[in-house]
Structure formats: structure tokens, C-alpha cells
Design a protein around this motif. Sequence first.
Motif, PDB file in Angstrom:
ATOM      1  N   PRO A  26       0.799  -1.236   0.000  1.00 23.79           N
ATOM      2  CA  PRO A  26       0.000   0.000   0.000  1.00 23.79           C
ATOM      3  C   PRO A  26       0.825   1.276   0.000  1.00 23.79           C
ATOM      4  N   ILE A  27       2.027   1.236   0.533  1.00 25.14           N
ATOM      5  CA  ILE A  27       2.849   2.452   0.571  1.00 25.14           C
ATOM      6  C   ILE A  27       3.190   2.908  -0.845  1.00 25.14           C
ATOM      7  N   ALA A  28       3.536   1.967  -1.704  1.00 19.27           N
ATOM      8  CA  ALA A  28       3.878   2.319  -3.088  1.00 19.27           C
ATOM      9  C   ALA A  28       2.670   2.897  -3.809  1.00 19.27           C
ATOM     10  N   SER A  29       1.496   2.345  -3.562  1.00 22.44           N
ATOM     11  CA  SER A  29       0.280   2.865  -4.198  1.00 22.44           C
ATOM     12  C   SER A  29      -0.004   4.283  -3.730  1.00 22.44           C
ATOM     13  N   THR A  30       0.203   4.541  -2.452  1.00 24.20           N
ATOM     14  CA  THR A  30       0.007   5.876  -1.905  1.00 24.20           C
ATOM     15  C   THR A  30       0.996   6.853  -2.525  1.00 24.20           C
ATOM     16  N   LEU A  31       2.238   6.433  -2.663  1.00 22.42           N
ATOM     17  CA  LEU A  31       3.254   7.290  -3.276  1.00 22.42           C
ATOM     18  C   LEU A  31       2.916   7.569  -4.734  1.00 22.42           C
ATOM     19  N   GLU A  32       2.448   6.553  -5.439  1.00 27.11           N
ATOM     20  CA  GLU A  32       2.077   6.723  -6.842  1.00 27.11           C
ATOM     21  C   GLU A  32       0.934   7.722  -6.969  1.00 27.11           C
ATOM     22  N   ALA A  33      -0.046   7.635  -6.095  1.00 25.03           N
ATOM     23  CA  ALA A  33      -1.165   8.570  -6.120  1.00 25.03           C
ATOM     24  C   ALA A  33      -0.682   9.987  -5.826  1.00 25.03           C
ATOM     25  N   ARG A  34       0.221  10.129  -4.870  1.00 26.64           N
ATOM     26  CA  ARG A  34       0.751  11.449  -4.515  1.00 26.64           C
ATOM     27  C   ARG A  34       1.549  12.043  -5.675  1.00 26.64           C
ATOM     28  N   VAL A  35       2.334  11.221  -6.343  1.00 28.10           N
ATOM     29  CA  VAL A  35       3.095  11.697  -7.501  1.00 28.10           C
ATOM     30  C   VAL A  35       2.138  12.203  -8.572  1.00 28.10           C
ATOM     31  N   HIS A  36       1.059  11.469  -8.804  1.00 29.37           N
ATOM     32  CA  HIS A  36       0.081  11.891  -9.800  1.00 29.37           C
ATOM     33  C   HIS A  36      -0.537  13.234  -9.411  1.00 29.37           C
ATOM     34  N   GLU A  37      -0.895  13.398  -8.144  1.00 32.21           N
ATOM     35  CA  GLU A  37      -1.456  14.668  -7.671  1.00 32.21           C
ATOM     36  C   GLU A  37      -0.475  15.810  -7.905  1.00 32.21           C
ATOM     37  N   GLU A  72       1.954  15.962 -10.107  1.00 31.37           N
ATOM     38  CA  GLU A  72       2.102  16.223 -11.534  1.00 31.37           C
ATOM     39  C   GLU A  72       0.952  17.088 -12.046  1.00 31.37           C
ATOM     40  N   VAL A  73      -0.265  16.802 -11.585  1.00 40.06           N
ATOM     41  CA  VAL A  73      -1.422  17.597 -11.980  1.00 40.06           C
ATOM     42  C   VAL A  73      -1.269  19.031 -11.475  1.00 40.06           C
ATOM     43  N   GLU A  74      -0.844  19.176 -10.236  1.00 38.39           N
ATOM     44  CA  GLU A  74      -0.655  20.516  -9.668  1.00 38.39           C
ATOM     45  C   GLU A  74       0.444  21.275 -10.407  1.00 38.39           C
ATOM     46  N   VAL A  83       0.150  24.944 -12.238  1.00 39.03           N
ATOM     47  CA  VAL A  83       1.026  26.069 -11.906  1.00 39.03           C
ATOM     48  C   VAL A  83       1.756  26.567 -13.153  1.00 39.03           C
ATOM     49  N   ILE A  84       2.155  25.652 -14.025  1.00 42.15           N
ATOM     50  CA  ILE A  84       2.819  26.057 -15.274  1.00 42.15           C
ATOM     51  C   ILE A  84       1.862  26.869 -16.144  1.00 42.15           C
ATOM     52  N   ARG A  85       0.609  26.425 -16.233  1.00 45.74           N
ATOM     53  CA  ARG A  85      -0.385  27.190 -17.011  1.00 45.74           C
ATOM     54  C   ARG A  85      -0.590  28.577 -16.410  1.00 45.74           C
ATOM     55  N   GLU A  86      -0.688  28.648 -15.088  1.00 47.44           N
ATOM     56  CA  GLU A  86      -0.866  29.945 -14.424  1.00 47.44           C
ATOM     57  C   GLU A  86       0.326  30.862 -14.695  1.00 47.44           C
TER      58      GLU A  86
END
Length: 100
Positions: A63-74, A76-78, A82-85
Amino acid sequence: MSKKVEKRNAKRTRRSFTEEFKKEAVALLLDGHSASSVAERLGLSSPNVLYRWKQAQLEESGPIASTLEARVHELEVELQRVIRERDILKKALAIFGRNE
């Protein structure tokens, strides 16, 4: 069987990859390379193979890797937001700077 069917069957041999190869391929994917470019460079039939290997490694890691993967995705979206802004603010600065 006809020669055409025999030839087609002869071409379809299933390749096997070592765990080390799979981990290195997934590492390239995680480093930001596109799945299609990694698959092409490594001679894989499809980028979907990489996604299956990645999913298997995440399940193996727990589960730790899945949590890290989800955080990385978040993040990347952020980052994209920020780049668009930033780009919008640069354009606005250029427009308002011309009027002076």
C-alpha cells in the motif's frame, strides 16, 4: 494446414523477460519517459505491457507504493496547473508592459 497459417504460427513465439529487465523498464516509465517511447526503445510489442509490469510491481510493493504513486500523480497535476498559471501571468505582463 496451409503454408500461410504455418508461417503465422511460427512467427508467434512468446518472449520472456527477466524481473530485472521489467524493473528497469518500469523505472524508465517512472522517470518520466512516455510508455510508447520506452516500449519502442526496448522492442516491446505494446506500451500496455509496461503498464501491466508497473501495476504488478506496485501490488508487490504494497500500500505504501500505491500511496506514493497517487501522490506523484497529484503533484504532476498541480505542476501542470502552476505552469499554465505562470504562462498566463507572463502573457499578461507582456501585454500590460506594452501599454506603458
